[in-house]
Design a protein around this motif. Structure first.
Motif, mmCIF file in Angstrom:
data_model
loop_
_atom_site.group_PDB
_atom_site.id
_atom_site.type_symbol
_atom_site.label_atom_id
_atom_site.label_comp_id
_atom_site.label_asym_id
_atom_site.label_seq_id
_atom_site.Cartn_x
_atom_site.Cartn_y
_atom_site.Cartn_z
ATOM 1 N N SER A 194 76.665 74.858 -15.213
ATOM 2 C CA SER A 194 75.364 75.441 -15.514
ATOM 3 C C SER A 194 74.668 74.751 -16.692
ATOM 4 O O SER A 194 75.296 74.381 -17.681
ATOM 5 N N LYS A 195 73.367 74.564 -16.528
ATOM 6 C CA LYS A 195 72.549 73.945 -17.585
ATOM 7 C C LYS A 195 71.641 74.974 -18.256
ATOM 8 O O LYS A 195 70.735 74.614 -19.009
ATOM 9 N N ILE A 196 71.875 76.257 -17.959
ATOM 10 C CA ILE A 196 70.979 77.309 -18.461
ATOM 11 C C ILE A 196 70.947 77.375 -19.987
ATOM 12 O O ILE A 196 69.886 77.554 -20.589
ATOM 13 N N GLU A 197 72.115 77.179 -20.623
ATOM 14 C CA GLU A 197 72.142 77.235 -22.093
ATOM 15 C C GLU A 197 71.263 76.151 -22.701
ATOM 16 O O GLU A 197 70.616 76.362 -23.723
ATOM 17 N N ALA A 241 66.817 83.597 -18.351
ATOM 18 C CA ALA A 241 67.306 82.977 -19.587
ATOM 19 C C ALA A 241 66.144 82.603 -20.501
ATOM 20 O O ALA A 241 66.199 82.798 -21.720
ATOM 21 N N MET A 242 65.070 82.089 -19.895
ATOM 22 C CA MET A 242 63.899 81.710 -20.697
ATOM 23 C C MET A 242 63.214 82.945 -21.285
ATOM 24 O O MET A 242 62.748 82.923 -22.424
ATOM 25 N N SER A 276 65.186 83.965 -24.192
ATOM 26 C CA SER A 276 64.921 83.071 -25.328
ATOM 27 C C SER A 276 63.627 83.449 -26.031
ATOM 28 O O SER A 276 63.557 83.448 -27.264
ATOM 29 N N MET A 277 62.600 83.779 -25.254
ATOM 30 C CA MET A 277 61.343 84.200 -25.859
ATOM 31 C C MET A 277 61.519 85.531 -26.587
ATOM 32 O O MET A 277 60.841 85.796 -27.577
ATOM 33 N N GLY A 278 62.445 86.356 -26.113
ATOM 34 C CA GLY A 278 62.777 87.604 -26.805
ATOM 35 C C GLY A 278 63.358 87.321 -28.180
ATOM 36 O O GLY A 278 63.015 87.984 -29.174
ATOM 37 N N VAL A 279 64.226 86.304 -28.250
ATOM 38 C CA VAL A 279 64.818 85.889 -29.526
ATOM 39 C C VAL A 279 63.724 85.378 -30.459
ATOM 40 O O VAL A 279 63.680 85.707 -31.644
#
Length: 210
Positions: A2-5, A39-40, A43-46
């Protein structure tokens, strides 16, 4: 593997020039479009949390949002291809006085991938423009109004009630940070969604396609 990270890191750090290739790479190795999108969003939540905590400021947040939108562009073609047949046309816009479009654009992508033909009115949309769009487009089954500011809640109410006055049977869904289910019910909306993922589910439910 997986490349999600990798995608998540690029969104958080606002690497908009690298994100498209990374998203495509994630798809190529077998990561699902929906998982990449989730996942994106996370990330925007972070990024949003860091902004709220004063760790980053508006420029950094906008850079991350730009990276997110570049990644979404890659997913859009993939997810739009998942729709087997159209559920009808949905008119969507951010209400008058509000210039937020990241959430709106995400909802548009989710609804498109669910099978709706989307008409994007953009931001700062007066109530009458929603009505005009319903008149100008074929097979409109849903109007979606977004409001991200507490100060634009009256505009959200006006948009819903103007559409309902002209088209009493038109289904209207609302959403945005300060909006609640109670407020949605109070202003006469047919549905409310707290995020893009649930917006797609609720939209289909409202028009009887779930």
């Amino acid at each position: 593997m997986s490349k999600i990270e990798d995608v998540k890191v690029l969104v958080e750090s606002g690497k908009s020039k690298k994100i498209a290739a990374a998203v495509q790479e994630a798809l190529d190795v077998g990561d699902k479009a929906q998982d990449i999108l989730n996942a994106m969003v996370a990330s925007m939540g972070v990024v949003g949390d860091k902004f709220s905590a004063g760790e980053i400021f508006v420029p950094e947040m906008l850079i991350a949002a730009k990276a997110m939108s570049k990644g979404v562009e890659v997913l859009k073609t993939v997810m739009a291809g998942d729709a087997s047949s159209s559920l009808g046309t949905c008119i969507m816009g951010t209400v008058a006085g509000d210039l937020h479009d990241i959430g709106k654009n995400l909802v548009i992508m989710m609804l498109e991938s669910s099978g709706f033909d989307m008409v994007d009115l953009g931001v700062d949309v007066p109530a009458e423009k929603f009505v005009q769009a319903v008149k100008e487009n074929d097979n409109v089954v849903l109007v979606a109004c977004s409001g991200l500011l507490t100060t634009t809640m009256p505009a959200l109410k006006e948009a819903v009630q103007t559409v309902k006055t002209v088209f009493p049977d038109m289904k209207v869904i609302v959403g945005g940070a300060p909006v609640t289910l109670e407020y949605a019910t109070e202003i006469g909306a047919d549905g409310y969604a707290s995020d893009a993922g649930s917006a797609a589910v609720k939209a289909k439910e409202i028009i009887g396609a779930s």
